[in-house]
Design an enzyme around this catalytic site. Structure first.
Site, PDB file in Angstrom:
ATOM      1  N   HIS A 156     100.621  45.463  91.669  1.00  0.00           N
ATOM      2  CA  HIS A 156     100.457  45.569  90.213  1.00  0.00           C
ATOM      3  C   HIS A 156      99.055  45.075  89.864  1.00  0.00           C
ATOM      4  O   HIS A 156      98.629  44.008  90.321  1.00  0.00           O
ATOM      5  CB  HIS A 156     101.536  44.736  89.523  1.00  0.00           C
ATOM      6  CG  HIS A 156     101.328  44.623  88.044  1.00  0.00           C
ATOM      7  ND1 HIS A 156     101.003  45.704  87.262  1.00  0.00           N
ATOM      8  CD2 HIS A 156     101.384  43.553  87.209  1.00  0.00           C
ATOM      9  CE1 HIS A 156     100.871  45.305  86.014  1.00  0.00           C
ATOM     10  NE2 HIS A 156     101.096  44.006  85.947  1.00  0.00           N
ATOM     11  N   ASN A 197      95.226  45.867  83.003  1.00  0.00           N
ATOM     12  CA  ASN A 197      96.668  45.879  83.282  1.00  0.00           C
ATOM     13  C   ASN A 197      97.333  46.937  82.393  1.00  0.00           C
ATOM     14  O   ASN A 197      97.355  46.807  81.174  1.00  0.00           O
ATOM     15  CB  ASN A 197      97.214  44.475  82.975  1.00  0.00           C
ATOM     16  CG  ASN A 197      98.701  44.344  83.243  1.00  0.00           C
ATOM     17  OD1 ASN A 197      99.406  45.323  83.409  1.00  0.00           O
ATOM     18  ND2 ASN A 197      99.178  43.104  83.262  1.00  0.00           N
ATOM     19  N   CYS A 229     106.104  45.219  83.541  1.00  0.00           N
ATOM     20  CA  CYS A 229     105.147  45.653  84.577  1.00  0.00           C
ATOM     21  C   CYS A 229     105.819  45.979  85.901  1.00  0.00           C
ATOM     22  O   CYS A 229     105.206  46.601  86.771  1.00  0.00           O
ATOM     23  CB  CYS A 229     104.071  44.595  84.786  1.00  0.00           C
ATOM     24  SG  CYS A 229     103.188  44.202  83.285  1.00  0.00           S
TER      25      CYS A 229
END
Ligand SMILES: CC(C)(COP(=O)(O)OP(=O)(O)OC[C@H]1O[C@@H](n2cnc3c(N)ncnc32)[C@H](O)[C@@H]1OP(=O)(O)O)[C@@H](O)C(=O)NCCC(=O)NCCS
Length: 331
Positions: free
Chosen positions: A258, A288, A117
């Site tokens: 994020h 996500n 990520c």
């Protein structure tokens, strides 16, 4: 740190998410969960799921085409393509090479970099440094993920959190003063790698009937531990990058975090003393999307007018590895 005499600027951004929407109620038909549980624990309402024919390179190529258009550049202007992904179409060739072919970029160095990520911030620093070396003119950087392909759709503790999508940016050298990339603060801690990982598919556990029976080809996570580590390292990276550039958090016009969990972002907001309305959020729509999360949010923030010319913008991420990173940009 400020880069040399010529700055690296974000010349254009683009994103693409698949049309197919899976809501929390849709997931409640597959696993024992509810919209109420998912939304209150994460802030996620729905996510996009790519169809069987759409792979990470397809999503990435569409986002990259949008970024090229917004940069006003042609494919022949790009001489560097770097992709961040944990869901490449295949182990090799690289997704960067696949995207190069799909877009018809005639002449470029192409590579994938994996930092989960945090991947987009990693490729942003690598591309910026290569541009600064003077050996390249325009870099296309792409974060793209088809996470639905590695989710265990029988595991309610993970499958509700993630989605598919891609985001991209074109980075270029510029003589314009006081704009562009100011600094990066990347980090990693491999010792904590087992809180979030996928055991199967590499040379340690190649695909066999046994590895499939043991569900090794799916993402595994210890959510509570990940949560605590995420808050800690993102706070640390953001604090350090502001301090080392002599900046205060109230000078930031926009923060692109994020997009993993709203509660993580709220904790970050209170610890950094940056009001929530400075954070750009879209995790309610996409969940996500790992390496695609920051560039999709960056593109949407630009297009929504949330980032204006001259705005000081902080991007901050956390991911498997562990990896983390922060980037400061004067947009
Ligand atoms: C995953 C996460 C949402 C779980 O929230 P939590 O408040 O920590 O919840 P817990 O894991 O303690 O689970 C609480 C209960 O909910 C249950 N539960 C887990 N997932 C559920 C779901 N989708 N629906 C309903 N119940 C669920 C658990 O089984 C547990 O039940 P129990 O108390 O009977 O054992 C949270 O830990 C998180 O977001 N972590 C970070 C994950 C992340 O961002 N990963 C990517 C990083 S890049």
């Amino acid at each position: 740190m400020s880069f040399g005499p010529r700055s690296v600027v974000i010349k254009g951004t683009g994103s693409y998410t698949p049309a197919n929407i899976k809501t929390n109620d849709d997931l409640a038909k597959i696993v024992d969960t509810s919209d109420e549980w998912i939304f209150t624990r994460t802030g996620i309402r729905e996510r996009r799921i790519a169809d069987d024919q759409e792979n990470a390179s397809d999503l990435g190529a569409k986002a990259a085409a949008n970024a090229l258009e917004s940069a006003g550049l042609e494919t022949q202007d790009i001489d560097l393509v770097i992709v961040a992904t944990i869901t490449p179409d295949m182990p090799f060739p690289s997704t960067a090479c696949l995207i190069q072919t799909k877009l018809g970029i005639p002449n470029a160095v192409c590579m994938d970099i994996e930092a989960a990520c945090s991947g987009f911030l990693y490729i942003m620093e690598v591309a910026s440094s290569l541009l600064q070396s003077g050996r390249y003119r325009n870099a296309l950087i792409v974060g793209t993920e088809k996470l639905s392909s590695i989710l265990d759709w029988e595991d309610r503790t993970t499958c509700v959190l993630f989605g598919d999508g891609a985001g991209a940016a074109v980075l270029s050298l510029s003589d314009e003063p006081n704009v562009g990339v100011i600094d990066f603060k990347l980090g990693a801690d491999g010792a904590n790698g087992d809180v979030l990982y996928m055991p199967g598919g590499g040379c340690a556990n190649p695909a066999t009937p046994g590895s499939i029976d043991d569900r090794l080809h799916f993402l595994k996570m210890r959510g509570r531990e990940v949560f605590k580590l995420a808050v800690k390292v993102m706070e640390q990276a953001a604090t350090e990058i502001l301090e080392q550039n002599g900046l205060e958090s109230d000078q930031l016009a926009c923060v692109i975090p994020h997009q993993a969990n709203l509660r993580i972002i709220e904790l970050l907001s209170s610890r950094l003393k940056i009001p929530m309305d400075r954070f750009f959020l879209n995790l309610d729509k996409y969940g996500n999307t790992s390496a695609a999360s920051i560039p999709i949010a960056l593109d949407e923030a630009y297009r929504a007018g949330r980032i204006k010319s001259g705005d000081l913008t902080l991007m901050v991420a956390f991911g498997a590895g562990l990896t983390w990173g922060a980037a400061l940009v004067r947009c």
